[in-house]
Design a protein around this motif. Sequence first.
Motif, PDB file in Angstrom:
ATOM      1  N   THR A 260      51.653  51.932  34.870  1.00 62.17           N
ATOM      2  CA  THR A 260      50.203  50.772  34.484  1.00 62.17           C
ATOM      3  C   THR A 260      51.272  49.445  35.096  1.00 62.17           C
ATOM      4  O   THR A 260      52.259  49.396  34.586  1.00 62.17           O
ATOM      5  N   ILE A 261      50.382  48.532  35.492  1.00 66.75           N
ATOM      6  CA  ILE A 261      50.580  47.247  35.820  1.00 66.75           C
ATOM      7  C   ILE A 261      50.065  46.373  35.084  1.00 66.75           C
ATOM      8  O   ILE A 261      48.778  46.337  35.373  1.00 66.75           O
ATOM      9  N   SER A 262      50.507  45.726  34.070  1.00 64.92           N
ATOM     10  CA  SER A 262      49.812  44.681  33.275  1.00 64.92           C
ATOM     11  C   SER A 262      49.889  43.309  33.855  1.00 64.92           C
ATOM     12  O   SER A 262      50.847  43.197  34.500  1.00 64.92           O
ATOM     13  N   HIS A 263      48.626  42.671  33.444  1.00 63.02           N
ATOM     14  CA  HIS A 263      48.252  41.206  34.260  1.00 63.02           C
ATOM     15  C   HIS A 263      48.191  41.484  35.626  1.00 63.02           C
ATOM     16  O   HIS A 263      47.145  41.000  36.072  1.00 63.02           O
ATOM     17  N   ALA A 264      49.213  41.647  36.568  1.00 60.55           N
ATOM     18  CA  ALA A 264      48.815  41.942  38.099  1.00 60.55           C
ATOM     19  C   ALA A 264      48.588  40.740  38.589  1.00 60.55           C
ATOM     20  O   ALA A 264      47.574  40.783  39.454  1.00 60.55           O
ATOM     21  N   PHE A 265      48.956  39.516  38.176  1.00 63.66           N
ATOM     22  CA  PHE A 265      48.434  38.260  38.856  1.00 63.66           C
ATOM     23  C   PHE A 265      48.690  38.245  40.368  1.00 63.66           C
ATOM     24  O   PHE A 265      47.859  37.607  40.946  1.00 63.66           O
ATOM     25  N   ALA A 266      49.720  38.977  40.969  1.00 68.07           N
ATOM     26  CA  ALA A 266      49.778  38.984  42.377  1.00 68.07           C
ATOM     27  C   ALA A 266      48.596  39.556  43.070  1.00 68.07           C
ATOM     28  O   ALA A 266      48.623  38.933  44.323  1.00 68.07           O
ATOM     29  N   LEU A 267      47.771  40.144  42.389  1.00 73.34           N
ATOM     30  CA  LEU A 267      46.490  40.615  43.247  1.00 73.34           C
ATOM     31  C   LEU A 267      45.592  39.675  43.520  1.00 73.34           C
ATOM     32  O   LEU A 267      44.906  39.442  44.745  1.00 73.34           O
ATOM     33  N   THR A 268      45.871  38.584  43.031  1.00 76.84           N
ATOM     34  CA  THR A 268      45.052  37.281  43.374  1.00 76.84           C
ATOM     35  C   THR A 268      45.403  36.651  44.765  1.00 76.84           C
ATOM     36  O   THR A 268      44.753  35.526  45.224  1.00 76.84           O
ATOM     37  N   ARG A 269      46.534  36.844  45.125  1.00 76.52           N
ATOM     38  CA  ARG A 269      47.206  36.343  46.356  1.00 76.52           C
ATOM     39  C   ARG A 269      46.979  37.151  47.630  1.00 76.52           C
ATOM     40  O   ARG A 269      47.448  36.680  48.823  1.00 76.52           O
ATOM     41  N   LEU A 270      46.372  38.211  47.494  1.00 78.33           N
ATOM     42  CA  LEU A 270      46.244  38.841  48.702  1.00 78.33           C
ATOM     43  C   LEU A 270      45.142  38.627  49.205  1.00 78.33           C
ATOM     44  O   LEU A 270      44.033  38.501  48.828  1.00 78.33           O
ATOM     45  N   PRO A 272      41.838  39.718  51.601  1.00 83.61           N
ATOM     46  CA  PRO A 272      40.896  40.811  51.468  1.00 83.61           C
ATOM     47  C   PRO A 272      41.324  42.327  52.330  1.00 83.61           C
ATOM     48  O   PRO A 272      41.127  43.282  51.455  1.00 83.61           O
ATOM     49  N   GLU A 273      42.036  41.939  53.316  1.00 86.20           N
ATOM     50  CA  GLU A 273      42.375  43.122  53.930  1.00 86.20           C
ATOM     51  C   GLU A 273      43.398  43.810  53.111  1.00 86.20           C
ATOM     52  O   GLU A 273      43.811  45.119  52.950  1.00 86.20           O
ATOM     53  N   GLN A 274      44.381  42.935  52.675  1.00 86.62           N
ATOM     54  CA  GLN A 274      45.459  43.577  51.874  1.00 86.62           C
ATOM     55  C   GLN A 274      44.982  44.202  50.760  1.00 86.62           C
ATOM     56  O   GLN A 274      45.687  45.052  50.354  1.00 86.62           O
ATOM     57  N   LEU A 275      44.124  43.437  50.154  1.00 87.64           N
ATOM     58  CA  LEU A 275      43.547  44.072  48.696  1.00 87.64           C
ATOM     59  C   LEU A 275      43.078  45.436  48.993  1.00 87.64           C
ATOM     60  O   LEU A 275      43.066  46.349  48.086  1.00 87.64           O
ATOM     61  N   GLU A 276      42.245  45.547  50.218  1.00 87.13           N
ATOM     62  CA  GLU A 276      41.674  46.827  50.364  1.00 87.13           C
ATOM     63  C   GLU A 276      42.699  47.751  50.344  1.00 87.13           C
ATOM     64  O   GLU A 276      42.762  48.992  49.813  1.00 87.13           O
ATOM     65  N   GLU A 277      43.801  47.650  51.060  1.00 84.68           N
ATOM     66  CA  GLU A 277      44.823  48.724  51.321  1.00 84.68           C
ATOM     67  C   GLU A 277      45.525  48.818  50.035  1.00 84.68           C
ATOM     68  O   GLU A 277      45.756  50.016  49.654  1.00 84.68           O
ATOM     69  N   THR A 278      45.894  47.530  49.270  1.00 84.06           N
ATOM     70  CA  THR A 278      46.531  47.986  48.129  1.00 84.06           C
ATOM     71  C   THR A 278      45.813  48.676  46.850  1.00 84.06           C
ATOM     72  O   THR A 278      46.529  49.626  46.260  1.00 84.06           O
ATOM     73  N   ALA A 279      44.726  48.483  46.801  1.00 87.24           N
ATOM     74  CA  ALA A 279      43.805  48.898  45.874  1.00 87.24           C
ATOM     75  C   ALA A 279      43.668  50.549  46.114  1.00 87.24           C
ATOM     76  O   ALA A 279      43.655  51.419  45.322  1.00 87.24           O
ATOM     77  N   GLY A 280      43.467  50.890  47.660  1.00 85.06           N
ATOM     78  CA  GLY A 280      43.384  52.255  47.961  1.00 85.06           C
ATOM     79  C   GLY A 280      44.764  53.054  47.686  1.00 85.06           C
ATOM     80  O   GLY A 280      44.636  54.002  46.884  1.00 85.06           O
ATOM     81  N   ARG A 281      45.738  52.412  47.695  1.00 86.28           N
ATOM     82  CA  ARG A 281      47.143  53.170  47.523  1.00 86.28           C
ATOM     83  C   ARG A 281      47.171  53.059  45.893  1.00 86.28           C
ATOM     84  O   ARG A 281      47.768  54.119  45.648  1.00 86.28           O
ATOM     85  N   LEU A 302      39.120  42.507  40.104  1.00 83.37           N
ATOM     86  CA  LEU A 302      38.562  43.584  38.923  1.00 83.37           C
ATOM     87  C   LEU A 302      37.695  44.629  39.652  1.00 83.37           C
ATOM     88  O   LEU A 302      37.759  45.946  39.384  1.00 83.37           O
ATOM     89  N   PRO A 303      36.534  43.751  40.063  1.00 81.97           N
ATOM     90  CA  PRO A 303      35.236  44.882  40.447  1.00 81.97           C
ATOM     91  C   PRO A 303      35.862  45.539  41.819  1.00 81.97           C
ATOM     92  O   PRO A 303      35.663  46.741  41.955  1.00 81.97           O
ATOM     93  N   LYS A 304      36.584  44.949  42.595  1.00 83.74           N
ATOM     94  CA  LYS A 304      37.071  45.663  43.709  1.00 83.74           C
ATOM     95  C   LYS A 304      37.970  46.828  43.560  1.00 83.74           C
ATOM     96  O   LYS A 304      37.676  47.986  44.204  1.00 83.74           O
ATOM     97  N   LEU A 305      38.872  46.647  42.393  1.00 80.70           N
ATOM     98  CA  LEU A 305      39.794  47.735  42.009  1.00 80.70           C
ATOM     99  C   LEU A 305      38.933  48.964  41.527  1.00 80.70           C
ATOM    100  O   LEU A 305      39.192  50.030  41.910  1.00 80.70           O
ATOM    101  N   THR A 306      37.855  48.641  40.688  1.00 77.14           N
ATOM    102  CA  THR A 306      37.093  49.657  40.150  1.00 77.14           C
ATOM    103  C   THR A 306      36.438  50.508  41.397  1.00 77.14           C
ATOM    104  O   THR A 306      36.461  51.708  41.426  1.00 77.14           O
ATOM    105  N   GLU A 307      36.019  49.559  42.289  1.00 74.51           N
ATOM    106  CA  GLU A 307      35.228  50.199  43.370  1.00 74.51           C
ATOM    107  C   GLU A 307      35.939  51.164  44.350  1.00 74.51           C
ATOM    108  O   GLU A 307      35.577  52.215  44.616  1.00 74.51           O
TER     109      GLU A 307
END
Length: 418
Positions: A260-270, A272-281, A302-307
């Motif tokens: 588990t990664i708590s807080h995970a604020f670095a996700l706000t700096r990705l 859209p393409e990076q987020l898509e890849e990271t969330a998938g991984r 958060l919605p993208k992660l859930t998606e």
Amino acid sequence: MTALKDSPYLLADVRLEEGFETDDDVIVATRTALHTLEIRDGRIAALHAAGSTLPAGLPIYQANGRLALPTMRDMHIHLDKTFYGGPWRAPRPRQGKTIMDMIALEEKLLPQLLPTSVERAEGLIALLQSKGSTVARSHCNIDPVSGLKSLEHLKIALERHRQDFVCEIVAFPQHGLLHSKVDGLMREAMQMGVDYVGGLDPTNVDGAMEKSLDAMFQIALDTGKGVDIHLHETSPAGVAAFDYMIDTVEKTPALKGKVTISHAFALTRLSPEQLEETAGRLAANGMTIASTVPIADLMMPLPKLTEKGVFVMTGTDSVIDHWSPFGSGDMLDKACLYAQLYRGSDEYQLSRSLAISTGGVLPLDNDGNRAWPKVGDEASFSLAEASCTAEAVARVSPRTATFHKGRLVSGGVDKAPG
């Protein structure tokens, strides 16, 4: 609180959700009906519709039409160090203070907090229960100042509530795993009933990202435990830490589904393409995110992660301590905030927002079929002064009673005469 020691028993006039109502294919309301729950051996043995013949000879308690909500789960809290239960004490100004400054302050505060930490942890547990939470994950300091004392005290508090509260423990090196040289203490903690190895900002605190993360993962691998790391870093170093952790889990099968990664604020700096890849991984490796649903300039995806299939949890973090005085201990409050920030204000989206606070358990599934409660489910729930989930989320409706495995652990219900 009403003493409810009977088993089995009946809880009458409980409001349960039956389905969605639509207008021109738009969900505009939630249909509910009253039921009697038959509770036996900590589980729901039967659901009796209003007007049906009830089993004879069982004591009956009254929910008086209140709405049943699945038990809430506070999956990121610090039960071991808090001002809660003591005199009012605001945090010191944070302007210009680094995390290292806060660690230095904590080193002075811990000796003041330890003498009352058992009682204050119990006070926080009671607060969570009053808000409908009977499941939690608590981070617990492992540091040179308190040693294993914070953990010992937390375990005393949890043992006193083992019948009415479930809590995983994360051994948390708040002063840095490498910086405070607590590898040995962390390993001792793993032998004391701890469930997760914690970590903290491997660059900003430990000053050696790969070495810090490797040390954290090695403790987990050596002890067969999971990992739950605080990652606040939003700089490129935070993104690098994210990538390094995913890389490590991908090549280490024993860690899959256990990080588990708590807080995970670095996700706000990705991007859209990076987020898509990271969330998938993240999803592919069973890595979960614990977010406190921040309201500053960090709009978490958060919605993208859930998606993408990432399991997202939420928690209180601080109720009141030297970090923040604003915590309510109420996961329904978090669901309301989540809806305001990410979901929307319509009946359907409000009802879906509850999932972040219940571990994904919802009364109705996405198609409007009842998913909870069902016969055989654990009898862990709260009763709310609301007509439906959407109202409960939007209005943060008061909870009047909380049940854990059939036991009334907070609030009260009326006993029917006879």
